[in-house]
Design a protein around this motif. Structure first.
Motif, mmCIF file in Angstrom:
data_model
loop_
_atom_site.group_PDB
_atom_site.id
_atom_site.type_symbol
_atom_site.label_atom_id
_atom_site.label_comp_id
_atom_site.label_asym_id
_atom_site.label_seq_id
_atom_site.Cartn_x
_atom_site.Cartn_y
_atom_site.Cartn_z
ATOM 1 N N UNK A 1 0.781 -1.275 -0.197
ATOM 2 C CA UNK A 1 -0.099 0.088 0.038
ATOM 3 C C UNK A 1 0.872 1.256 0.015
ATOM 4 N N UNK A 2 0.755 2.118 -0.890
ATOM 5 C CA UNK A 2 1.323 3.339 -1.013
ATOM 6 C C UNK A 2 0.726 4.694 -0.725
ATOM 7 N N UNK A 3 1.629 5.659 -0.301
ATOM 8 C CA UNK A 3 0.980 6.943 0.190
ATOM 9 C C UNK A 3 0.708 7.797 -0.928
ATOM 10 N N UNK A 4 0.094 9.029 -0.864
ATOM 11 C CA UNK A 4 0.003 9.863 -2.164
ATOM 12 C C UNK A 4 1.305 10.025 -2.972
ATOM 13 N N UNK A 5 2.516 10.042 -2.240
ATOM 14 C CA UNK A 5 3.559 10.259 -2.820
ATOM 15 C C UNK A 5 4.394 8.925 -3.592
ATOM 16 N N UNK A 6 3.793 7.996 -3.415
ATOM 17 C CA UNK A 6 4.219 6.811 -3.917
ATOM 18 C C UNK A 6 5.169 5.990 -2.888
ATOM 19 N N UNK A 7 5.387 6.507 -1.609
ATOM 20 C CA UNK A 7 6.134 5.724 -0.839
ATOM 21 C C UNK A 7 5.182 4.741 0.036
ATOM 22 N N UNK A 8 5.697 3.677 0.440
ATOM 23 C CA UNK A 8 5.052 2.903 1.293
ATOM 24 C C UNK A 8 4.915 3.584 2.699
ATOM 25 N N UNK A 9 3.653 3.167 3.238
ATOM 26 C CA UNK A 9 3.100 3.789 4.593
ATOM 27 C C UNK A 9 4.363 3.443 5.846
ATOM 28 N N UNK A 14 8.277 8.141 4.390
ATOM 29 C CA UNK A 14 6.940 8.532 4.201
ATOM 30 C C UNK A 14 6.906 9.681 5.212
ATOM 31 N N UNK A 15 6.513 10.957 4.840
ATOM 32 C CA UNK A 15 6.457 11.961 5.802
ATOM 33 C C UNK A 15 5.450 11.624 6.944
ATOM 34 N N UNK A 16 4.322 11.173 6.597
ATOM 35 C CA UNK A 16 3.294 10.825 7.615
ATOM 36 C C UNK A 16 3.545 9.738 8.760
ATOM 37 N N UNK A 17 4.200 8.821 8.178
ATOM 38 C CA UNK A 17 4.905 7.886 9.202
ATOM 39 C C UNK A 17 5.945 8.472 10.385
ATOM 40 N N UNK A 18 6.808 9.210 9.715
ATOM 41 C CA UNK A 18 7.776 9.931 10.624
ATOM 42 C C UNK A 18 7.301 10.816 11.361
ATOM 43 N N UNK A 19 6.004 11.695 10.862
ATOM 44 C CA UNK A 19 5.438 12.773 11.849
ATOM 45 C C UNK A 19 4.630 12.047 13.079
ATOM 46 N N UNK A 20 3.860 10.960 12.658
ATOM 47 C CA UNK A 20 3.222 10.224 13.655
ATOM 48 C C UNK A 20 4.287 9.650 14.746
ATOM 49 N N UNK A 21 5.381 9.040 14.417
ATOM 50 C CA UNK A 21 6.239 8.527 15.437
ATOM 51 C C UNK A 21 6.767 9.712 16.307
ATOM 52 N N UNK A 22 6.969 10.712 15.532
ATOM 53 C CA UNK A 22 7.557 11.880 16.273
ATOM 54 C C UNK A 22 6.765 12.445 17.341
ATOM 55 N N UNK A 23 5.408 12.472 17.149
ATOM 56 C CA UNK A 23 4.288 13.106 17.841
ATOM 57 C C UNK A 23 4.071 12.383 19.173
ATOM 58 N N UNK A 24 4.147 10.855 18.782
ATOM 59 C CA UNK A 24 3.838 9.733 19.755
ATOM 60 C C UNK A 24 5.068 9.846 20.692
ATOM 61 N N UNK A 25 6.233 9.804 20.214
ATOM 62 C CA UNK A 25 7.360 9.881 21.184
ATOM 63 C C UNK A 25 7.351 10.873 21.955
ATOM 64 N N UNK A 26 7.006 12.305 21.384
ATOM 65 C CA UNK A 26 7.056 13.606 22.109
ATOM 66 C C UNK A 26 6.153 13.411 23.392
#
Length: 272
Positions: A1-9, A14-26
């Motif tokens: 499954x790919x995101x809007x920019x063609x990268x896997x989730x 994938x910027x959404x994956x990285x953002x969610x991980x960083x927010x959870x860690x914070x």
């Protein structure tokens, strides 16, 4: 499954994956700081404390420099083991010896264990109750200007004999005419306040080992003892049970319970 920019989730690109991980860690780090560092410091009222000390405080562990001794209550607790306080069988010799000792008690508790001086009636009282109270007076767990000097002189055998004698005597029965219903606190308690019915421990419904028979006791005595449990001046109840109950009762309920248990037939009826 790919995101809007063609990268896997699940890809690190994938910027959404990285953002969610960083927010959870914070969020996790902020919660950690609040729960294990800031709140323990505020609760302790300390200006400076190490992180490790704060974590230990939050976890309920002893901190460096804290005493490791067990905290003891500032009052004596009863040493009586109710289940083995007195022999279960009837002992005629003990009753006879107790009758002799009880002559010293007659001035307050009556020659037949029925008081005329607002002292507790001992006739027919449970042997375990009489023994426990005598032992508590002797050990200083319960204090009274009259009973304490008397009890400290009693031996173990004396207390057992007095318990055997008074429990042998016929007790005063309850007297509750049909037009005088029992107050709610006696028959139903107050479940929302954690109060069981008085009768569930003190007779009429059930008896809890170590709980006294209350029927026929002096109204003044009953009220005084309940108020003593409320104030904490009496502390020899097992597991603070009576203190907790009495403190949850209203003054009106204390009056009603004392009046109900003290009710006795008029002299002309009692004589018939």
């Amino acid at each position: 499954m790919n995101g809007d920019n063609g990268d896997r989730l699940t890809s690190v690109r994938n910027r959404w994956t990285v953002t969610s991980v960083l927010v959870t860690a914070a969020v996790f780090l902020i919660a950690l700081l609040l729960g294990f560092v800031l709140l323990p410091r505020l609760e302790a009222g300390e200006q400076v404390a190490g992180i490790w000390d704060s974590i230990c405080r939050a976890a309920g562990l002893p901190r460096r420099g804290e005493p490791s001794e067990t905290v003891m209550p500032n009052y004596k607790t009863s040493l009586v083991k109710i289940t083995s306080a007195v022999p279960r069988g009837r002992n005629e010799d003990a009753i006879g010896r107790g009758a002799t000792l009880a002559q010293q008690c007659a001035i307050c508790h009556g020659p037949t264990g029925v008081s005329r001086a607002d002292s507790p009636n001992l006739a027919g009282q449970y042997a375990s109750v009489i023994y426990k109270q005598l032992r508590d007076f002797k050990d200083g767990v319960r204090v009274n200007a009259v009973m304490t000097p008397f009890a400290v002189k009693l031996s173990e055998r004396d207390m057992q004999d007095l318990a055997a004698y008074y429990s042998y005597l016929p007790r005063l029965p309850g007297f509750h005419p049909g037009g005088n219903p029992a107050p709610r606190i006696v028959v139903s308690g107050a479940p929302t306040r954690g109060i069981a019915p008085c009768g569930s421990c003190h007779g009429s419904i059930e008896n809890k080992l170590g709980s006294p028979w209350l029927e026929g006791q002096s109204e003044l005595y009953l009220k005084t003892q309940l108020e003593a449990f409320v104030s904490g001046s009496r502390q020899n109840d097992i597991s603070s049970q009576m203190r907790n109950v009495a403190r949850a009762m209203t003054p009106e309920e204390i009056d009603e319970a004392a009046r109900y248990y003290a009710n006795q037939p008029p002299p002309y009826l009692a004589a018939e």
